[in-house]
Each structure stands twice: as C-alpha cells, then as structure tokens.
Scaffold this motif. Structure first.
Motif, PDB file in Angstrom:
ATOM      1  N   LYS A  90     -23.771  14.653 -38.513  1.00 45.46           N
ATOM      2  CA  LYS A  90     -22.742  14.290 -39.473  1.00 45.46           C
ATOM      3  C   LYS A  90     -23.247  14.534 -40.878  1.00 45.46           C
ATOM      4  CE  LYS A  90     -19.434  10.655 -40.647  1.00 45.46           C
ATOM      5  NZ  LYS A  90     -18.968   9.275 -40.361  1.00 45.46           N
ATOM      6  N   GLY A  91     -22.561  15.452 -41.596  1.00 40.53           N
ATOM      7  CA  GLY A  91     -22.869  15.735 -42.981  1.00 40.53           C
ATOM      8  C   GLY A  91     -21.840  15.132 -43.907  1.00 40.53           C
ATOM      9  N   GLU A  92     -21.889  15.514 -45.168  1.00 39.18           N
ATOM     10  CA  GLU A  92     -20.971  14.947 -46.148  1.00 39.18           C
ATOM     11  C   GLU A  92     -19.543  15.433 -45.922  1.00 39.18           C
ATOM     12  OE1 GLU A  92     -22.306  15.620 -50.076  1.00 39.18           O
ATOM     13  OE2 GLU A  92     -24.153  14.456 -49.868  1.00 39.18           O
ATOM     14  N   ARG A  93     -19.373  16.702 -45.586  1.00 38.49           N
ATOM     15  CA  ARG A  93     -18.029  17.251 -45.428  1.00 38.49           C
ATOM     16  C   ARG A  93     -17.775  17.826 -44.039  1.00 38.49           C
ATOM     17  NH1 ARG A  93     -15.073  17.892 -49.970  1.00 38.49           N
ATOM     18  NH2 ARG A  93     -13.777  19.446 -48.916  1.00 38.49           N
ATOM     19  N   ALA A  94     -18.750  17.752 -43.170  1.00 44.13           N
ATOM     20  CA  ALA A  94     -18.587  18.333 -41.838  1.00 44.13           C
ATOM     21  C   ALA A  94     -19.369  17.517 -40.816  1.00 44.13           C
ATOM     22  CB  ALA A  94     -19.039  19.790 -41.828  1.00 44.13           C
ATOM     23  N   SER A  95     -18.982  17.651 -39.550  1.00 43.41           N
ATOM     24  CA  SER A  95     -19.695  17.024 -38.436  1.00 43.41           C
ATOM     25  C   SER A  95     -19.555  17.929 -37.223  1.00 43.41           C
ATOM     26  CB  SER A  95     -19.137  15.626 -38.140  1.00 43.41           C
ATOM     27  OG  SER A  95     -17.768  15.689 -37.808  1.00 43.41           O
ATOM     28  N   ALA A  96     -20.478  17.800 -36.299  1.00 45.18           N
ATOM     29  CA  ALA A  96     -20.462  18.641 -35.101  1.00 45.18           C
ATOM     30  C   ALA A  96     -21.248  17.951 -34.008  1.00 45.18           C
ATOM     31  CB  ALA A  96     -21.046  20.027 -35.398  1.00 45.18           C
ATOM     32  N   GLY A  97     -21.040  18.406 -32.787  1.00 44.07           N
ATOM     33  CA  GLY A  97     -21.763  17.810 -31.673  1.00 44.07           C
ATOM     34  C   GLY A  97     -21.537  18.567 -30.387  1.00 44.07           C
ATOM     35  N   ALA A  98     -22.299  18.176 -29.358  1.00 44.01           N
ATOM     36  CA  ALA A  98     -22.204  18.803 -28.041  1.00 44.01           C
ATOM     37  C   ALA A  98     -22.515  17.767 -26.982  1.00 44.01           C
ATOM     38  CB  ALA A  98     -23.163  19.986 -27.934  1.00 44.01           C
ATOM     39  N   ASN A  99     -21.954  17.965 -25.807  1.00 41.80           N
ATOM     40  CA  ASN A  99     -22.238  17.097 -24.666  1.00 41.80           C
ATOM     41  C   ASN A  99     -22.323  17.948 -23.408  1.00 41.80           C
ATOM     42  OD1 ASN A  99     -22.244  14.043 -23.766  1.00 41.80           O
ATOM     43  ND2 ASN A  99     -21.069  15.161 -22.228  1.00 41.80           N
ATOM     44  N   PHE A 100     -23.384  17.727 -22.638  1.00 41.03           N
ATOM     45  CA  PHE A 100     -23.544  18.384 -21.350  1.00 41.03           C
ATOM     46  C   PHE A 100     -23.548  17.309 -20.283  1.00 41.03           C
ATOM     47  CE2 PHE A 100     -26.445  19.778 -17.912  1.00 41.03           C
ATOM     48  CZ  PHE A 100     -25.676  20.831 -17.427  1.00 41.03           C
ATOM     49  N   GLY A 101     -22.561  17.369 -19.408  1.00 36.72           N
ATOM     50  CA  GLY A 101     -22.456  16.399 -18.328  1.00 36.72           C
ATOM     51  C   GLY A 101     -22.688  17.067 -16.989  1.00 36.72           C
ATOM     52  N   PHE A 102     -23.259  16.331 -16.058  1.00 32.02           N
ATOM     53  CA  PHE A 102     -23.515  16.900 -14.733  1.00 32.02           C
ATOM     54  C   PHE A 102     -23.330  15.833 -13.662  1.00 32.02           C
ATOM     55  CE2 PHE A 102     -27.476  15.437 -16.550  1.00 32.02           C
ATOM     56  CZ  PHE A 102     -28.072  14.720 -15.529  1.00 32.02           C
ATOM     57  N   ARG A 103     -22.902  16.289 -12.508  1.00 32.50           N
ATOM     58  CA  ARG A 103     -22.757  15.454 -11.324  1.00 32.50           C
ATOM     59  C   ARG A 103     -23.308  16.230 -10.136  1.00 32.50           C
ATOM     60  NH1 ARG A 103     -16.559  13.925 -10.739  1.00 32.50           N
ATOM     61  NH2 ARG A 103     -16.747  16.004  -9.849  1.00 32.50           N
ATOM     62  N   SER A 104     -24.092  15.585  -9.308  1.00 35.95           N
ATOM     63  CA  SER A 104     -24.629  16.249  -8.125  1.00 35.95           C
ATOM     64  C   SER A 104     -23.621  16.173  -6.988  1.00 35.95           C
ATOM     65  CB  SER A 104     -25.945  15.603  -7.711  1.00 35.95           C
ATOM     66  OG  SER A 104     -25.719  14.279  -7.260  1.00 35.95           O
ATOM     67  N   GLY A 105     -23.881  16.914  -5.938  1.00 34.93           N
ATOM     68  CA  GLY A 105     -23.006  16.921  -4.774  1.00 34.93           C
ATOM     69  C   GLY A 105     -23.751  16.525  -3.525  1.00 34.93           C
ATOM     70  N   GLY A 106     -23.430  17.227  -2.441  1.00 32.36           N
ATOM     71  CA  GLY A 106     -24.114  16.964  -1.182  1.00 32.36           C
ATOM     72  C   GLY A 106     -23.166  16.530  -0.082  1.00 32.36           C
ATOM     73  N   ARG A 107     -23.737  16.333   1.070  1.00 27.86           N
ATOM     74  CA  ARG A 107     -22.982  15.971   2.271  1.00 27.86           C
ATOM     75  C   ARG A 107     -22.718  14.471   2.316  1.00 27.86           C
ATOM     76  NH1 ARG A 107     -24.506  14.049   7.328  1.00 27.86           N
ATOM     77  NH2 ARG A 107     -23.160  14.685   9.080  1.00 27.86           N
ATOM     78  N   VAL A 108     -21.509  14.076   2.743  1.00 27.07           N
ATOM     79  CA  VAL A 108     -21.169  12.672   2.958  1.00 27.07           C
ATOM     80  C   VAL A 108     -20.572  12.528   4.346  1.00 27.07           C
ATOM     81  CG1 VAL A 108     -19.831  10.699   2.184  1.00 27.07           C
ATOM     82  CG2 VAL A 108     -20.683  12.335   0.507  1.00 27.07           C
ATOM     83  N   ALA A 109     -21.166  11.685   5.161  1.00 27.15           N
ATOM     84  CA  ALA A 109     -20.625  11.384   6.487  1.00 27.15           C
ATOM     85  C   ALA A 109     -19.604  10.259   6.333  1.00 27.15           C
ATOM     86  CB  ALA A 109     -21.745  10.984   7.442  1.00 27.15           C
ATOM     87  N   VAL A 110     -18.327  10.605   6.401  1.00 22.89           N
ATOM     88  CA  VAL A 110     -17.262   9.608   6.219  1.00 22.89           C
ATOM     89  C   VAL A 110     -17.104   8.771   7.477  1.00 22.89           C
ATOM     90  CG1 VAL A 110     -14.833   9.281   5.666  1.00 22.89           C
ATOM     91  CG2 VAL A 110     -16.117  11.128   4.585  1.00 22.89           C
ATOM     92  N   THR A 111     -17.066   9.433   8.622  1.00 21.13           N
ATOM     93  CA  THR A 111     -17.055   8.781   9.929  1.00 21.13           C
ATOM     94  C   THR A 111     -18.023   9.555  10.827  1.00 21.13           C
ATOM     95  OG1 THR A 111     -15.269  10.125  10.882  1.00 21.13           O
ATOM     96  CG2 THR A 111     -14.618   8.177   9.613  1.00 21.13           C
ATOM     97  N   ALA A 112     -18.100   9.158  12.095  1.00 20.37           N
ATOM     98  CA  ALA A 112     -18.954   9.891  13.027  1.00 20.37           C
ATOM     99  C   ALA A 112     -18.458  11.311  13.233  1.00 20.37           C
ATOM    100  CB  ALA A 112     -19.016   9.149  14.358  1.00 20.37           C
ATOM    101  N   ASN A 113     -17.174  11.558  12.950  1.00 15.43           N
ATOM    102  CA  ASN A 113     -16.583  12.873  13.180  1.00 15.43           C
ATOM    103  C   ASN A 113     -16.272  13.633  11.900  1.00 15.43           C
ATOM    104  OD1 ASN A 113     -15.381  10.739  15.256  1.00 15.43           O
ATOM    105  ND2 ASN A 113     -15.695  12.656  16.365  1.00 15.43           N
ATOM    106  N   GLU A 114     -16.063  12.929  10.798  1.00 16.85           N
ATOM    107  CA  GLU A 114     -15.569  13.570   9.577  1.00 16.85           C
ATOM    108  C   GLU A 114     -16.665  13.633   8.519  1.00 16.85           C
ATOM    109  OE1 GLU A 114     -11.818  13.195   6.433  1.00 16.85           O
ATOM    110  OE2 GLU A 114     -12.207  11.616   7.903  1.00 16.85           O
ATOM    111  N   THR A 115     -16.778  14.790   7.881  1.00 20.79           N
ATOM    112  CA  THR A 115     -17.775  15.021   6.843  1.00 20.79           C
ATOM    113  C   THR A 115     -17.112  15.617   5.615  1.00 20.79           C
ATOM    114  OG1 THR A 115     -19.521  15.413   8.465  1.00 20.79           O
ATOM    115  CG2 THR A 115     -19.901  16.251   6.248  1.00 20.79           C
TER     116      THR A 115
END
Length: 733
Positions: free
Chosen positions: A638-663
């Motif tokens: 943040k400056g006197e007459r201007a401001s700037a910024g950045a954001n990097f977001g991440f989420r991992s994945g992978g396998r999820v066993a919902v039931t004995a049959n469903e993934t």
C-alpha cells in the motif's frame, strides 16, 4: 443429549406450538428481569475501563477463539460474492461457485458441519448466502470453537456474516465494474447511501451483478469386469450456456429513544435469477448404448428471500443491558427443468418437464440479558425461538411409454419446523493472565411434514451443549498466549434428509442413483477439543499454531442399494467418526522484521486435516470428502496513491472411500489472484483484479464397485476453467 421424549415446548398444532415455544423462550427474559431488579437494588459494581479499547484486537484479546476479517480486507480484490472472499480466510475452503452449488467448509468439512450465520442468526430458507455482496458486509467472524450465544450446530465451526451497521457520519459510495474472460461476461454495480440526524440514522446498501457464462463440460464413463477387462467406455461433450443475476438490498433505520434506549429496524432482500441450457451428446466407444445418449436440459431457478428484524436495546442504571429481537422472513424458490433425451432406438425418447415451487415463511425471536453481578464477571442469559413453515410442490409432466415410466410424478408436501434455545454464559477474568468463558446451551427442534407420496413424518430432538474456553497469557512475556476449549456440538438432519420422498435421476446407475430421505435420522453429536498457541510480537504481527479434534456419534452417510429395478441412496446413522485438524497461520508487516522496510503485509496459512469413519474400510475413509491440505500465501502493498497484492491458494486432493463400494477422487486446485488499485483523486479510485490466472478446472470423479459381479463403474466430469479480469471504478460523493 438427543431424546425422543415429547417436548412441552412443541405442540401438535403449529400455532399452539409457536405460542408454547414463545412462552418457554420468555423464561430467560423473566429470569433476566428478576436479576435486573436485584442488580438495581444492589450497589453497582465498579467497572474500570483502561486504555485498552483503542488498541483492541478481537483475535488477541477475546477469550473466545475467533478470527475477524474487516470490511477493507473483504473488498480488497473487488469480488462480487462472498464465496470468492471466504476462500482466502485461514482454515476456510470453498467448492463450486456462487449460485451453482458452492459450499463453504471449515476443517475441510461442509454438508452442514460448518455453520453459516447472518447477523448471528440462521439464514431464512432458500437464501443463497454465498451470493451476498462483500460491499454489504461489515465483517466476517470465523469461530473454530463455539459460543453458546450462537447455535452449537457447528461441529467444524461457525462463520458469522455481519452486515453493515448504520453510520455515524454521512456516507455515499458508488462502484461500477465489469469482468471479462473466455467463459464469462459480468457487469456489476453497488451503491451505499447513509446519513443521520440527532435522533435517527438511516442506511441503504444495494448491489447488482449480472453474469453470462458459457463453457465446455467434458465427461467420461468407464466400466471393467472382475478381471479388469474394459467393458464400457463413453465420452460426453457437454456444452453449457447460462446467466445469473443477483440483487442484494439492505435498508436500515435506527432511532435513539428517550432514556437512552435504541431501536433498529434492519431488513435485507436477496434475489437470484439463474438459467442454464445444456447440450450433452454421449458417444459410446465400447459397450452398450446408454438409455439416453443424447440429452438436452434447460433449467431455470428463481430464489427470493426477505427478512426484517426489529432490535431493541435497553440499558439499566445498574449497568445491566437487555437486547431483544423480533423478526419475520419469507422466501420463494421456483425451479423449472425441461429434459429432452433420446438417441437409443431400444428406449422410448423422453421429454420431461419438472416444475417445483417452494414457499418459506418464518418468525424469529431472540434476546440477551447481560448483568455485571460480580466484579470481573460478565454474566448473560438469552433465548432464541423460531417457527418456520415450508410448502413444496413438484409438478412433473412427461411423454414416456407408461410401461417404461421412471418412478415419480407430482408431489407436494408441507413442513413445519419449530426451534427453541436457551443459554447462559459467563466471561470471567480469573487473574490478569487467565480468563475463562463458561457457557451452556439447550436447543430443541421439532419437524413435522405431510405429503401426498409419503403420508406424514415427524422428527424431534434436543441437545444440551456445555462450552468451556480459556485464554492464558504466559508469564514473563507480553507476546505469547495459550488457548484451550472443550465443547459439545451437533449436526441436525435437514428437511430434505428426513422426508421419505424420492428424487429420480435420468441415467439411473450406482454412481447416479435416485435419492430419498429417512425420517428416522438422529442428530450427529460431537465432543470437541480445541487448543492454540499465539505469538503477537509486534503491532499487526501474528504467529499461531492451533489444533482441534472431534469425536462424532450417530454419523450420517448415504447408503446405496438396488431396489425394485432402481438404484437408490438413503441416509442413515451408521456409527462413529473422528476428525482432527492442525492449522498454522502467520501475518505481519515486513517492518516487523526489518527497519526501513517497504510497506508490505505478508500472510500465510496452512491447514492439515485427518478423519476416519467407522463402518467404512480404509484407507482414505475420510469424513464428508474432507480436504487433507489447504492453504494460502499472500502479499499486499500500500502506497500513497496506489495499492496492489496477490494471493495463491491451494487445496490437495486424493482418494476418499465414501462407502465400502463408492469412492470419490478429489482433484488438487491451485488459484492465483492479483489486484491493483489507483487513486484518481480524493474521492475516486480504479481497481483491476485478475482471477483464476492458472486456468484450473473443477473436476468431479466417482467410482462404484458392484461386489456381486465385480464390475467397477467410473464417472468423471470436468468444468473447464479460464482466467478472468475485472475492472471497477469506485467513487465517494
């Protein structure tokens, strides 16, 4: 604890039930009045106000664990809906998009485990909270551990969205913007006008967003037999075009009454119009044709919600205070879907129109009485009561050979939900270094519904929730402090999970089954522990490490079975689940590390989540498709007459066993955003922001194993993503 015994707060007649609920809800108020009389007779305790308020920081000073995100941070990236804002908050993740099934998650958990409130209250039925405009929000409170002042239906945590309050000085602000990308065109506008005189103030905030979008949604369906030999391969090249319009309108009036009382009338109106056309041709490369390889869908959805709340505050001479609220809400949901399907010469073509209509009406009351009976204690008792009525009609017309008709047809039902809660809490400054929050809350809910396809259904439960939170400032330092909390929370089944009526799928299979509710569901109960270490080493500088654990009883998950020639999914209480979370967070100005540093603010957070579900064989038997890793890295200048910024977001994945049959396979997400703002003069500035610069796709992948035949069915669907730019002109006048 949950109970199936009759509750005297509810009656078989809706009107009588409401009267009885209101009578019981007034008991804390009567107790508060008696305590007030005692407080007025006793000498008023001395309250010492030190020079602490000027530097007050809720994150650092409150006994309750809380993250507060202020308005300036909410509007920094020029977002037009809260879903895009929430994904940058530590410990919060989102899935989907606003108005299209977006879901807000804490500890990687959604589906009701995360409670979302508006002004501390449950949103009206049908309201799309994620479409609220950030310009209309004063702050967002994120609470990992509960407080009894809010509902304890918050196993993962609570997000409280506090709308803007009336102002102390005249304010006028106008914002005009537009976003453009390969798949979107989105103009928007927002306006806020506020003023006041000696006795009255008023405020009007409005926002309007119109989004036109188009895109490709490729899909893939595969199957293999017990030996691993491929038996089926289908690809779908879906193309969709749609539009969504959202209007938020929030008017407020506030009066100062004689004797120092205040009276506020606050309303908010949330309107959404959504329409989408989908053309989904399916090519069969191996195996049999699907029943409907050529599908076209035109769907429209209209959501309107309005709520008005009258808030009265009275301060007693003793220092006690009574806050009371009375509100009413109404909602309308209209959905229309026209499906045209064919392409298989052995199956009669399908032309089906489904029109559903929902109507919500509700009354709400709440109040809190705070009295300083004992030095260094802040004692409060309160109540909440609500009565909601929902009517829903599903009118279906199709032109299919009756011998091959899919189950379903016209349906209608009416449901009544009565809620009642009473609580007491005490914030106690035990010593200069130790403070404690003690609270207990009882909540009861009764749901009754009747419909033409299932007769009647009833559900009644109540939960008692004790809560303890403690804050300890370590000796010999002014920077380090420890937090600890233990609580009981719950997740109540929703109306759609309870009603035993069926929603059908077109291509019925184990991965796309029909769904039906279960009126015998019980609430999920959780015992939770939270702990944190915080290091505040400079103004605005924080390093925090927090951990939480939950043990959940009567866990609810869907069970898929094959009945009467159709695959169907029904929720059921199936045992226990456990979830744990570890979160690391830091934010600080660069000047806290080095002298003569540029005006940079740095922030980073990382969350690691684990869970397991009894009754589902591991590994990866995670709760509610929980995200293992999530985090953000950000920088702001943040400056006197201007401001700037950045954001990097991440989420991992992978396998999820919902039931004995469903993934389910969760796919990793990476999101890079940038913004820059230039001040044109004393009253105007220009803001440029860029979203999804990495062009990440949203992918949904599921598989189902038929243990009887050994057949493995896999479905994959992707919504292709593209970068977009938004330019906004902001002016105060």
């Amino acid at each position: 604890m949950p109970t199936n015994r009759p509750c005297h707060a509810f009656s078989s007649a809706p009107a009588a039930g409401l009267r009885h609920a209101m009578c019981l809800a007034l008991l804390p108020a009567l107790l508060a009045t008696a305590m007030s009389a005692h407080a007025q007779q006793a000498p008023a305790p001395t309250v010492t106000v030190e020079g602490k308020l000027a530097g007050y920081d809720a994150r650092r000073d409150d006994t309750a664990m809380k993250i507060v995100v202020k308005h300036d941070e909410l509007v920094r990236y020029g977002d037009t809906n809260l879903l895009d804002v929430l994904k940058r908050i530590p410990g919060v993740t989102v899935s989907g998009s606003a108005g299209r099934g977006g879901e807000i998650r804490m500890q990687g958990l959604g589906s009701g485990y995360t409670q979302v409130l508006v002004n501390g209250e449950r949103p009206p039925g049908g309201m799309l909270v994620e479409t609220l405009a950030p310009d209309t929000v004063e702050r967002i409170e994120v609470m990992r551990a509960p407080t009894v002042e809010h509902s304890t239906a918050a196993i993962a945590g609570t997000i409280n969205i506090v709308l803007k309050k009336t102002v102390r000085k005249p304010e006028r602000e106008l914002k005009l913007g537009a976003a453009i990308g390969r798949d979107t065109r989105s103009p928007d506008a927002s306006l806020r006008v506020a003023d006041r005189n000696d006795a009255m103030s008023w405020d009007l905030a409005a926002s309007l967003v119109h989004n036109r979008f188009r895109g490709e949604v490729p899909g893939r369906e595969e199957a293999s037999d017990a030996s691993g030999r491929a038996t089926l391969l289908r690809t779908t090249a879906s193309h969709e075009e749609g539009r969504m319009t959202t209007l938020n309108l929030i008017p407020k009036l506030a009066w100062k009454l004689d004797g120092g009382d205040t009276l506020d009338l606050e309303s908010y109106l949330n309107l959404n119009r959504f329409h989408i056309d989908v053309n989904a041709p399916t090519a069969t490369l191996l195996g049999a044709l699907s029943p409907y390889p050529d599908k076209r869908i035109a769907m429209g959805n209209d959501n309107d919600t309005v709520r008005s709340t009258l808030h009265w505050m009275h301060a007693f001479a003793s220092g006690a205070r009574l806050d009371a609220k009375l509100g009413a809400s109404a909602g309308r949901t209209d959905n229309t879907s026209t499906r045209t399907a064919g392409g298989n010469p052995e199956v009669e073509p399908l032309t089906r129109t489904i029109a559903s209509r929902g109507r919500d009406r509700g009354l709400q009351t709440s109040g809190k009485f705070t009295v300083p009976l004992i030095d260094k204690h802040a004692l409060a008792v309160g109540w909440e009561g609500a009565w909601d009525r929902r009517s829903d009609a599903r009118l279906e017309t199709d032109y299919l050979d009756p011998a091959a008709r899919i189950p379903g047809g016209d349906e209608h039902y009416t449901g009544h939900v009565a809620r009642l809660a009473a609580y007491a809490q005490d914030e106690w400054e035990v010593t200069q270094r130790l403070s404690a929050y003690l609270g207990a809350r009882w909540e009861g809910v009764r749901i009754r519904a009747a419909g033409n396809t299932f007769g009647s259904a009833r559900s009644q439960s109540s939960v008692f929730s004790p809560v303890l939170q403690m804050l300890y400032k370590l000796p010999g330092t002014r920077e380090d402090q420890l937090r600890f909390g233990v609580s009981r929370t719950y997740k109540a089944p929703g109306m759609d999970q309870l009603l035993p009526h069926r929603y059908t799928s077109v291509n019925n299979n184990p991965a796309e089954p029909d769904t039906e509710g279960n009126p015998h569901l019980k609430p999920e109960l959780a015992l939770g522990i939270d702990a944190a270490w915080e290091h505040h080493w400079a103004e605005g500088a924080l390093l925090s490490l927090s951990a939480s654990a939950r043990r959940i009883d009567d866990y609810v998950r869907p069970l898929v079975s094959f009945e009467h020639g159709r695959w169907i999914s029904v929720p059921a209480n199936v045992g226990k689940a456990r979830t744990r979370s570890l979160q690391l967070e830091t934010s600080f100005p660069l000047a806290a590390l080095m002298k003569a540093a540029p005006p940079l603010e740095l922030r980073a957070n990382l969350a690691r989540n684990w869970s397991s579900v009894d009754g589902v064989p591991g590994p990866d038997n995670r709760l509610d498709e929980q995200l293992p890793f999530s985090g953000n890295l950000g920088v702001d200048w943040k400056g006197e007459r201007a401001s700037a910024g950045a954001n990097f977001g991440f989420r991992s994945g992978g396998r999820v066993a919902v039931t004995a049959n469903e993934t389910v396979w969760l796919h990793a997400q990476r999101d890079l955003e940038l913004y820059a703002a230039w001040r044109l003069d004393k009253t105007s500035q220009l803001r440029l922001s860029a979203a999804n610069l990495l062009g990440m796709d949203m992918v949904n992948e599921r598989s189902y194993l038929d243990t009887a035949s050994g057949t493995l069915l896999r479905n994959r669907l992707a919504i292709l993503g593209h970068p977009s730019l938004r330019l906004t002109l902001e002016s105060r006048f």
